[in-house]
Design a protein around this motif. Structure first.
Motif, PDB file in Angstrom:
ATOM      1  N   ASN A  20     -31.005  14.344 -34.537  1.00  0.00           N
ATOM      2  CA  ASN A  20     -30.616  12.931 -34.584  1.00  0.00           C
ATOM      3  C   ASN A  20     -30.945  12.282 -33.245  1.00  0.00           C
ATOM      4  O   ASN A  20     -31.020  12.965 -32.219  1.00  0.00           O
ATOM      5  CB  ASN A  20     -29.114  12.804 -34.876  1.00  0.00           C
ATOM      6  CG  ASN A  20     -28.719  11.402 -35.294  1.00  0.00           C
ATOM      7  OD1 ASN A  20     -29.582  10.563 -35.569  1.00  0.00           O
ATOM      8  ND2 ASN A  20     -27.433  11.149 -35.337  1.00  0.00           N
ATOM      9  N   LEU A  21     -31.161  10.992 -33.293  1.00  0.00           N
ATOM     10  CA  LEU A  21     -31.508  10.262 -32.076  1.00  0.00           C
ATOM     11  C   LEU A  21     -30.931   8.862 -32.203  1.00  0.00           C
ATOM     12  O   LEU A  21     -31.060   8.232 -33.240  1.00  0.00           O
ATOM     13  CB  LEU A  21     -33.035  10.206 -31.983  1.00  0.00           C
ATOM     14  CG  LEU A  21     -33.643   9.680 -30.699  1.00  0.00           C
ATOM     15  CD1 LEU A  21     -34.992  10.333 -30.468  1.00  0.00           C
ATOM     16  CD2 LEU A  21     -33.823   8.181 -30.755  1.00  0.00           C
ATOM     17  N   ARG A  22     -30.244   8.387 -31.181  1.00  0.00           N
ATOM     18  CA  ARG A  22     -29.677   7.042 -31.271  1.00  0.00           C
ATOM     19  C   ARG A  22     -29.597   6.418 -29.881  1.00  0.00           C
ATOM     20  O   ARG A  22     -29.650   7.123 -28.866  1.00  0.00           O
ATOM     21  CB  ARG A  22     -28.304   7.061 -31.940  1.00  0.00           C
ATOM     22  CG  ARG A  22     -27.290   7.936 -31.244  1.00  0.00           C
ATOM     23  CD  ARG A  22     -26.082   8.206 -32.148  1.00  0.00           C
ATOM     24  NE  ARG A  22     -25.183   9.158 -31.499  1.00  0.00           N
ATOM     25  CZ  ARG A  22     -25.349  10.475 -31.537  1.00  0.00           C
ATOM     26  NH1 ARG A  22     -26.375  11.012 -32.184  1.00  0.00           N
ATOM     27  NH2 ARG A  22     -24.517  11.281 -30.918  1.00  0.00           N
ATOM     28  N   ALA A  23     -29.453   5.117 -29.860  1.00  0.00           N
ATOM     29  CA  ALA A  23     -29.320   4.392 -28.590  1.00  0.00           C
ATOM     30  C   ALA A  23     -28.153   3.437 -28.718  1.00  0.00           C
ATOM     31  O   ALA A  23     -27.988   2.786 -29.750  1.00  0.00           O
ATOM     32  CB  ALA A  23     -30.604   3.626 -28.289  1.00  0.00           C
ATOM     33  N   ALA A  24     -27.315   3.382 -27.680  1.00  0.00           N
ATOM     34  CA  ALA A  24     -26.167   2.478 -27.724  1.00  0.00           C
ATOM     35  C   ALA A  24     -25.818   2.068 -26.301  1.00  0.00           C
ATOM     36  O   ALA A  24     -26.104   2.793 -25.349  1.00  0.00           O
ATOM     37  CB  ALA A  24     -24.972   3.174 -28.367  1.00  0.00           C
ATOM     38  N   ASP A  39     -29.315  14.599 -30.539  1.00  0.00           N
ATOM     39  CA  ASP A  39     -28.580  15.783 -30.987  1.00  0.00           C
ATOM     40  C   ASP A  39     -29.590  16.903 -31.147  1.00  0.00           C
ATOM     41  O   ASP A  39     -30.628  16.728 -31.791  1.00  0.00           O
ATOM     42  CB  ASP A  39     -27.897  15.517 -32.328  1.00  0.00           C
ATOM     43  CG  ASP A  39     -26.736  14.548 -32.198  1.00  0.00           C
ATOM     44  OD1 ASP A  39     -26.280  14.312 -31.062  1.00  0.00           O
ATOM     45  OD2 ASP A  39     -26.294  14.025 -33.233  1.00  0.00           O
ATOM     46  N   LEU A  40     -29.292  18.070 -30.544  1.00  0.00           N
ATOM     47  CA  LEU A  40     -30.232  19.198 -30.562  1.00  0.00           C
ATOM     48  C   LEU A  40     -29.512  20.452 -31.024  1.00  0.00           C
ATOM     49  O   LEU A  40     -28.465  20.782 -30.493  1.00  0.00           O
ATOM     50  CB  LEU A  40     -30.719  19.535 -29.145  1.00  0.00           C
ATOM     51  CG  LEU A  40     -31.572  18.618 -28.318  1.00  0.00           C
ATOM     52  CD1 LEU A  40     -31.918  19.343 -27.017  1.00  0.00           C
ATOM     53  CD2 LEU A  40     -32.828  18.271 -29.061  1.00  0.00           C
ATOM     54  N   LEU A  66     -38.947  18.021 -34.398  1.00  0.00           N
ATOM     55  CA  LEU A  66     -38.117  16.926 -34.907  1.00  0.00           C
ATOM     56  C   LEU A  66     -37.724  17.193 -36.345  1.00  0.00           C
ATOM     57  O   LEU A  66     -38.548  17.643 -37.132  1.00  0.00           O
ATOM     58  CB  LEU A  66     -38.927  15.629 -34.904  1.00  0.00           C
ATOM     59  CG  LEU A  66     -39.023  14.794 -33.650  1.00  0.00           C
ATOM     60  CD1 LEU A  66     -40.029  13.670 -33.899  1.00  0.00           C
ATOM     61  CD2 LEU A  66     -37.669  14.201 -33.284  1.00  0.00           C
ATOM     62  N   ASN A  67     -36.503  16.864 -36.678  1.00  0.00           N
ATOM     63  CA  ASN A  67     -36.038  16.977 -38.057  1.00  0.00           C
ATOM     64  C   ASN A  67     -36.352  15.723 -38.872  1.00  0.00           C
ATOM     65  O   ASN A  67     -35.942  15.606 -40.006  1.00  0.00           O
ATOM     66  CB  ASN A  67     -34.524  17.235 -38.056  1.00  0.00           C
ATOM     67  CG  ASN A  67     -33.976  17.555 -39.421  1.00  0.00           C
ATOM     68  OD1 ASN A  67     -34.624  18.265 -40.177  1.00  0.00           O
ATOM     69  ND2 ASN A  67     -32.823  17.031 -39.752  1.00  0.00           N
ATOM     70  N   HIS A  68     -37.013  14.756 -38.260  1.00  0.00           N
ATOM     71  CA  HIS A  68     -37.381  13.551 -39.019  1.00  0.00           C
ATOM     72  C   HIS A  68     -38.772  13.097 -38.616  1.00  0.00           C
ATOM     73  O   HIS A  68     -39.296  13.527 -37.588  1.00  0.00           O
ATOM     74  CB  HIS A  68     -36.350  12.440 -38.828  1.00  0.00           C
ATOM     75  CG  HIS A  68     -35.757  12.365 -37.465  1.00  0.00           C
ATOM     76  ND1 HIS A  68     -36.435  11.900 -36.383  1.00  0.00           N
ATOM     77  CD2 HIS A  68     -34.537  12.745 -37.007  1.00  0.00           C
ATOM     78  CE1 HIS A  68     -35.667  11.972 -35.330  1.00  0.00           C
ATOM     79  NE2 HIS A  68     -34.517  12.476 -35.655  1.00  0.00           N
ATOM     80  N   PRO A 131     -24.032  20.285 -32.747  1.00  0.00           N
ATOM     81  CA  PRO A 131     -25.258  20.333 -31.957  1.00  0.00           C
ATOM     82  C   PRO A 131     -24.949  20.063 -30.484  1.00  0.00           C
ATOM     83  O   PRO A 131     -23.910  19.507 -30.148  1.00  0.00           O
ATOM     84  CB  PRO A 131     -26.070  19.178 -32.551  1.00  0.00           C
ATOM     85  CG  PRO A 131     -25.022  18.182 -32.966  1.00  0.00           C
ATOM     86  CD  PRO A 131     -23.843  19.003 -33.428  1.00  0.00           C
ATOM     87  N   GLY A 132     -25.879  20.487 -29.614  1.00  0.00           N
ATOM     88  CA  GLY A 132     -25.797  20.075 -28.230  1.00  0.00           C
ATOM     89  C   GLY A 132     -26.258  18.634 -28.128  1.00  0.00           C
ATOM     90  O   GLY A 132     -26.916  18.114 -29.036  1.00  0.00           O
ATOM     91  N   ARG A 133     -25.880  17.998 -27.051  1.00  0.00           N
ATOM     92  CA  ARG A 133     -26.320  16.610 -26.880  1.00  0.00           C
ATOM     93  C   ARG A 133     -27.078  16.475 -25.576  1.00  0.00           C
ATOM     94  O   ARG A 133     -26.578  16.861 -24.523  1.00  0.00           O
ATOM     95  CB  ARG A 133     -25.111  15.680 -26.815  1.00  0.00           C
ATOM     96  CG  ARG A 133     -24.421  15.635 -28.141  1.00  0.00           C
ATOM     97  CD  ARG A 133     -23.899  14.257 -28.452  1.00  0.00           C
ATOM     98  NE  ARG A 133     -23.543  14.268 -29.867  1.00  0.00           N
ATOM     99  CZ  ARG A 133     -22.302  14.164 -30.327  1.00  0.00           C
ATOM    100  NH1 ARG A 133     -21.302  13.973 -29.488  1.00  0.00           N
ATOM    101  NH2 ARG A 133     -22.079  14.223 -31.616  1.00  0.00           N
ATOM    102  N   LEU A 134     -28.275  15.911 -25.699  1.00  0.00           N
ATOM    103  CA  LEU A 134     -29.049  15.589 -24.513  1.00  0.00           C
ATOM    104  C   LEU A 134     -28.935  14.081 -24.337  1.00  0.00           C
ATOM    105  O   LEU A 134     -29.283  13.317 -25.245  1.00  0.00           O
ATOM    106  CB  LEU A 134     -30.505  16.004 -24.725  1.00  0.00           C
ATOM    107  CG  LEU A 134     -31.407  15.835 -23.517  1.00  0.00           C
ATOM    108  CD1 LEU A 134     -31.028  16.855 -22.437  1.00  0.00           C
ATOM    109  CD2 LEU A 134     -32.859  16.047 -23.920  1.00  0.00           C
TER     110      LEU A 134
END
Ligand SMILES: [Zn+2]
Length: 329
Positions: A20-24, A39-40, A66-68, A131-134
């Motif tokens: 997963n990948l997001r920006a906030a 999320d890794l 990548l999962n997507h 998952p780990g988070r980077l």
């Protein structure tokens, strides 16, 4: 990150799947930060390469997939414009070096590219877990510096005895107050002073609004109303301006940011306001109509907190663009 490539305990090469990948933006921090989070699921702590380039940051994760599908996320938060990600090309059948043996593809590599509007000093940290988070943390000091000393007047239309237009369930006065509060929070958390014509459900006359706006001498003035029509199918988003070139430029900056972040909206466009209210102000001034309250869908969007927040973020982004690029005189 620390040193060479991370290793799993088994001695296998480090590998990871980005799920997963997001920006906030975290407005609660001072100065606020943009957080780009990956999320890794990873075999250990990642070794992250970071290439700061003109106008962008590139994060490189060797050994990750990548999962997507590759893609991009429009962000437009006043600092970050977009986040794009690329993974390894899928290995074709019979390519020999593929992942048939279960190990990572030798060319596995994920790149995340963050387009930024101003110079930044980011940092990367790793939170282990499943998952780990980077996390790429980008302090927004450049934005607060660019906005230092600016004042933006915010005017939620109607209020109190004047409820404005009515949708099926809600009053215009109440929904526009939500938008105003969110925009004010974005601005104040970046050090902008924000005089408002009201911050609760109270009756404020047009004369009082104009007097307040003139006394506070804002550099820009944003009034909020909802669209209303007897045609309940009518929808759309509009930005009206005072009719002078600086107000038109402000309207175009806001309009561009709104449609960058929410391209599905129906575009009513930018036009001079017919109502004389804006013309009686001195600052560059606009009226923003996020949607029609008389439409079922429009009313739903106006009441949706995620829509409100993204819309406020868009207006903030448009205001940053307006203050950063003053026209040559
Ligand atoms: Zn109104």
């Amino acid at each position: 990150m620390n040193g060479g490539p991370g290793r799993a305990g088994s001695g296998e090469p480090w590998s990871a799947v980005v799920t997963n990948l997001r920006a906030a933006v975290d407005l609660g921090r001072s100065p606020p930060v943009t957080l780009v989070t990956l999320d890794l699921v990873a075999s250990g702590e990642p070794a992250v390469g970071m290439r700061p380039e003109a106008g962008r940051l590139v994060l490189v994760l060797e050994g990750a997939v990548l999962n997507h599908p590759p893609g991009a996320l429009a962000v437009a938060d006043g600092l970050v414009e977009a986040v794009a990600w690329r993974g390894p090309e899928p290995a074709g059948p019979g390519s020999g070096t593929g992942s048939a043996g279960g190990g990572p593809h030798p060319a596995s590599r994920v790149e995340v590219e963050v387009a930024v509007r101003l110079p930044v000093e980011p940092r990367v940290f790793w939170r282990p877990g499943l998952p780990g988070r980077l996390v790429l943390e980008i302090p927004r000091e450049a934005v607060t510096c660019a906005l230092a000393g600016t004042r933006v007047g915010v005017d939620p239309g109607h209020g109190g005895r004047d409820g404005g237009a009515r949708g099926g369930r809600y009053r215009e006065a109440d929904v526009v107050l939500e938008f105003s509060r969110r925009l004010a929070r974005w601005l104040r958390s970046h050090g902008v002073s924000v005089p408002v014509t009201r911050d609760r459900d109270e009756t404020v006359s047009v004369e009082t609004r104009i007097r307040l706006a003139r006394r506070e001498r804002p550099d820009a003035f944003v009034s909020f109303h909802a669209g209303a029509s007897t045609d309940r199918r009518r929808r759309g988003t509009a930005v009206l301006h005072r009719g002078d070139p600086p107000s038109e430029r402000l309207a175009r900056c806001l309009h561009a940011a709104i449609f960058h972040n929410s391209p599905f909206l129906e575009d009513v466009g930018v036009s001079p306001a017919r109502d004389p209210f804006l013309r009686r102000l001195r600052a560059p001034a606009v009226t923003v109509l996020p949607e029609y309250i008389t439409s079922h869908m429009g009313e739903g969007l106006l009441r949706d907190v995620s829509f409100q927040e993204r819309f406020a973020q868009s207006l903030f982004d448009g205001l940053v663009a307006f203050f950063l690029d003053p026209p040559a005189v």
